[in-house]
Structure formats: structure tokens, C-alpha cells
Design a protein around this motif. Structure first.
Motif, PDB file in Angstrom:
ATOM      1  N   ARG A 219       0.832  -1.202   0.000  1.00 14.46           N
ATOM      2  CA  ARG A 219       0.000   0.000   0.000  1.00 14.46           C
ATOM      3  C   ARG A 219       0.867   1.252   0.000  1.00 14.46           C
ATOM      4  NH1 ARG A 219      -3.461   0.719   4.417  1.00 14.46           N
ATOM      5  NH2 ARG A 219      -5.025   1.679   3.077  1.00 14.46           N
ATOM      6  N   LEU A 220       1.900   1.215   0.808  1.00 17.64           N
ATOM      7  CA  LEU A 220       2.813   2.354   0.861  1.00 17.64           C
ATOM      8  C   LEU A 220       3.516   2.567  -0.480  1.00 17.64           C
ATOM      9  CD1 LEU A 220       4.371   1.581   4.352  1.00 17.64           C
ATOM     10  CD2 LEU A 220       3.053   3.635   3.807  1.00 17.64           C
ATOM     11  N   GLU A 229       0.954  12.552  -2.844  1.00 18.70           N
ATOM     12  CA  GLU A 229       0.332  13.534  -1.950  1.00 18.70           C
ATOM     13  C   GLU A 229      -0.448  12.850  -0.828  1.00 18.70           C
ATOM     14  OE1 GLU A 229      -2.909  12.739  -5.002  1.00 18.70           O
ATOM     15  OE2 GLU A 229      -0.705  12.784  -4.914  1.00 18.70           O
ATOM     16  N   LEU A 230      -0.889  11.614  -1.068  1.00 17.01           N
ATOM     17  CA  LEU A 230      -1.590  10.879  -0.009  1.00 17.01           C
ATOM     18  C   LEU A 230      -0.610  10.422   1.080  1.00 17.01           C
ATOM     19  CD1 LEU A 230      -4.045   8.687  -2.129  1.00 17.01           C
ATOM     20  CD2 LEU A 230      -4.479  10.900  -1.035  1.00 17.01           C
ATOM     21  N   ILE A 231       0.615  10.121   0.679  1.00 15.68           N
ATOM     22  CA  ILE A 231       1.657   9.797   1.662  1.00 15.68           C
ATOM     23  C   ILE A 231       1.933  11.012   2.532  1.00 15.68           C
ATOM     24  CG2 ILE A 231       4.125   9.291   1.955  1.00 15.68           C
ATOM     25  CD1 ILE A 231       2.691   6.804   1.231  1.00 15.68           C
ATOM     26  N   SER A 237      -0.712  13.659   9.268  1.00 15.85           N
ATOM     27  CA  SER A 237      -1.732  13.281  10.248  1.00 15.85           C
ATOM     28  C   SER A 237      -1.209  12.288  11.280  1.00 15.85           C
ATOM     29  CB  SER A 237      -2.948  12.676   9.529  1.00 15.85           C
ATOM     30  OG  SER A 237      -3.530  13.616   8.646  1.00 15.85           O
ATOM     31  N   GLY A 238       0.070  11.949  11.189  1.00 21.48           N
ATOM     32  CA  GLY A 238       0.658  11.019  12.143  1.00 21.48           C
ATOM     33  C   GLY A 238       0.213   9.587  11.964  1.00 21.48           C
ATOM     34  N   LEU A 239      -0.134   9.209  10.721  1.00 18.97           N
ATOM     35  CA  LEU A 239      -0.663   7.874  10.460  1.00 18.97           C
ATOM     36  C   LEU A 239       0.404   6.907   9.942  1.00 18.97           C
ATOM     37  CD1 LEU A 239      -4.051   8.901   8.802  1.00 18.97           C
ATOM     38  CD2 LEU A 239      -3.655   8.123  11.147  1.00 18.97           C
ATOM     39  N   LEU A 240       1.644   7.363   9.819  1.00 21.90           N
ATOM     40  CA  LEU A 240       2.744   6.494   9.424  1.00 21.90           C
ATOM     41  C   LEU A 240       3.648   6.232  10.622  1.00 21.90           C
ATOM     42  CD1 LEU A 240       3.776   8.025   5.963  1.00 21.90           C
ATOM     43  CD2 LEU A 240       2.021   6.320   6.470  1.00 21.90           C
TER      44      LEU A 240
END
Length: 257
Positions: A219-220, A229-231, A237-240
């Protein structure tokens, strides 16, 4: 939830409710779909709904009056005479591009009236008076708003409880901000080998942590390659996590382009 679709071609919409997995949303009554033809509210023997544009130019323009009468009939049928009125949505190139977050909002709403334009467009006076939202599918032009209406209804229907076989399957759909907003990973099924190519070994391992890591990495990688831009949004947002960042750092420069 109720959607009323105002369209000159209701026959394009009607079969949708009886096909595919989203049929469950209509059979269960979770979504009520009503179709309205503005030609039924036009005057004269020919039930005319369009006319030449003022100022000249190609094509025809949908007239305001038949649409307004049709909308009033919709509102009367919805029992909105003296109460809160449903949003009126026009599918238009100037509208906001339809995205997952907007679909989730519509899926949690009580529905809307959807206007499907045709020809060169709709008399602006109708738009100014009645339309509350404008939605676009992207930077291209369709021959009418019916496909866009179906896209919205389909996206909303599949988020209704019980419509999908697996209640959690939509959680990892591409663009879902409730998870991370990334693209979905590739999927494989039987046979294990097809035309000389084998499915990824990680998926055959039976090791759940390894499988989840492989899917996450895919997915990454896909998102970094096709929608970087989604990465950036997920990172902001601190989601990685650290493992995500380590994987991304190892990607070849061409993958990060």
C-alpha cells in the motif's frame, strides 16, 4: 435514506437497483430511490424541456420551469412543504470533486435530490434558486449527469450496514481516511501459479504478521508511486509509523518520483 433523481432518462437508472451487491441496500429499504422525469411536468403536446441558448451558440439548454415543477413535486412527495428540505445536488464540471470523505458524509445523511443535466446545461436561474451542492467526478465531460448520480449512489450504498459480505471490507478501501487514506494493496487468488507467475510468497506463508506487513508495504509503495500527496497527508496526520517510514526510505528514487 432517500435519493430522488431528476432525469430525462430514468431507464438508465432503474436497473441499477436490481444488480450487484448494492442491490441489498435497496431491497432492505436502507436506501429508497425515486425517479422523476421533468418531461412529465412540461407543457404542450411535445412536453418540451429544452430551448436554444440566449446569445446563440451550439446545443440546447434545459429550461428552468419544467425542472422547478418537477422539484416541487419531489418536495411534496417527500413531505417537505413546511419543514426542512433535502439538499439539491447538481452534477457539474464546476462542482467539488467527489472524494471518499464526501461519500461518507452522504452515507450518513438522510439523502438528497439529484439533478442530472443534459445538453449544453441547465438554465442558470434554476441553479441559482434551487441547487445547494454541485459535484464533479473529475476533469472531463459526460453526456449527462446519470453516470455521476449512479457513482454517488453506488458509493453510498456499499457503506450501508449489511450491504457488503464482510462488514470490515470497506475499511481498507483506497482513500479511507479512517485508516490512513492510502491506496489499497494488490490482491491475488487461486491458482497459486498462473501463466508462469506465482502469487507472492508472503501471502502463502500463513504468518499473519508477515501477511499484514506485506500488504502494508504494498500500500505504501503503490501510494508513493502513484499518489505521493496521499503519503504526505498520512504523514502530516501522524498515520505512518517507524516501520512505514523505514520502508519508504528504502524505495528506489524512481518509486519516489
Amino acid at each position: 435514506m432517500r435519493f430522488d433523481v431528476i432525469t430525462l432518462f430514468p431507464e438508465l437508472i432503474a436497473p441499477f437497483t436490481q444488480a450487484g451487491i448494492v442491490r441489498r441496500a435497496f431491497d432492505s429499504g436502507q436506501i429508497v430511490l425515486r425517479l422523476w422525469n421533468p418531461r412529465d411536468f412540461a407543457e404542450g403536446n411535445y412536453r418540451r424541456v429544452d430551448d436554444r441558448p440566449f446569445g446563440g451558440g451550439p446545443g440546447m439548454v434545459m429550461m428552468a420551469e419544467p425542472l422547478a415543477r418537477c422539484l416541487q413535486a419531489v418536495r411534496a412527495d417527500r413531505g417537505e412543504a413546511g419543514g426542512e428540505q433535502a439538499p439539491v445536488v447538481l452534477f457539474s464540471p464546476i462542482g467539488d470533486t467527489l472524494r471518499h470523505q464526501a461519500v461518507e458524509r452522504w452515507a450518513a445523511s438522510s439523502g438528497a435530490v439529484l439533478i442530472c443535466g443534459r445538453y449544453e446545461g441547465i438554465d442558470q436561474r434554476f441553479i441559482d434558486r434551487y441547487v445547494t451542492h454541485q459535484i464533479s467526478l473529475g476533469d472531463f465531460v459526460l453526456s449527462g449527469g446519470e453516470i455521476a448520480a449512479l457513482a454517488l449512489i453506488d458509493a453510498v450504498a456499499r457503506l450501508q450496514p449489511g450491504v457488503l459480505n464482510d462488514e470490515g471490507s470497506h475499511q481498507f478501501d483506497s482513500f479511507n481516511p479512517a485508516v490512513d487514506g492510502l491506496l489499497d494493496c494488490p490482491h491475488y487468488t487461486r491458482p497459486e501459479a498462473w501463466e508462469g507467475e506465482s502469487a507472492p510468497a508472503a501471502l502463502m506463508s500463513g504468518h499473519h504478521a508477515q501477511i499484514e506487513r506485506w500488504r502494508r508495504d504494498q500500500r505504501l509503495a503503490l501510494t508513493q508511486r502513484h499518489r505521493p500527496e496521499l503519503i504526505a497527508a498520512a504523514r502530516a496526520s501522524g498515520l505512518l509509523d517507524r516501520a512505514d517510514e523505514a520502508f519508504l526510505a528504502q524505495q528506489a528514487p524512481a518509486d519516489r518520483a
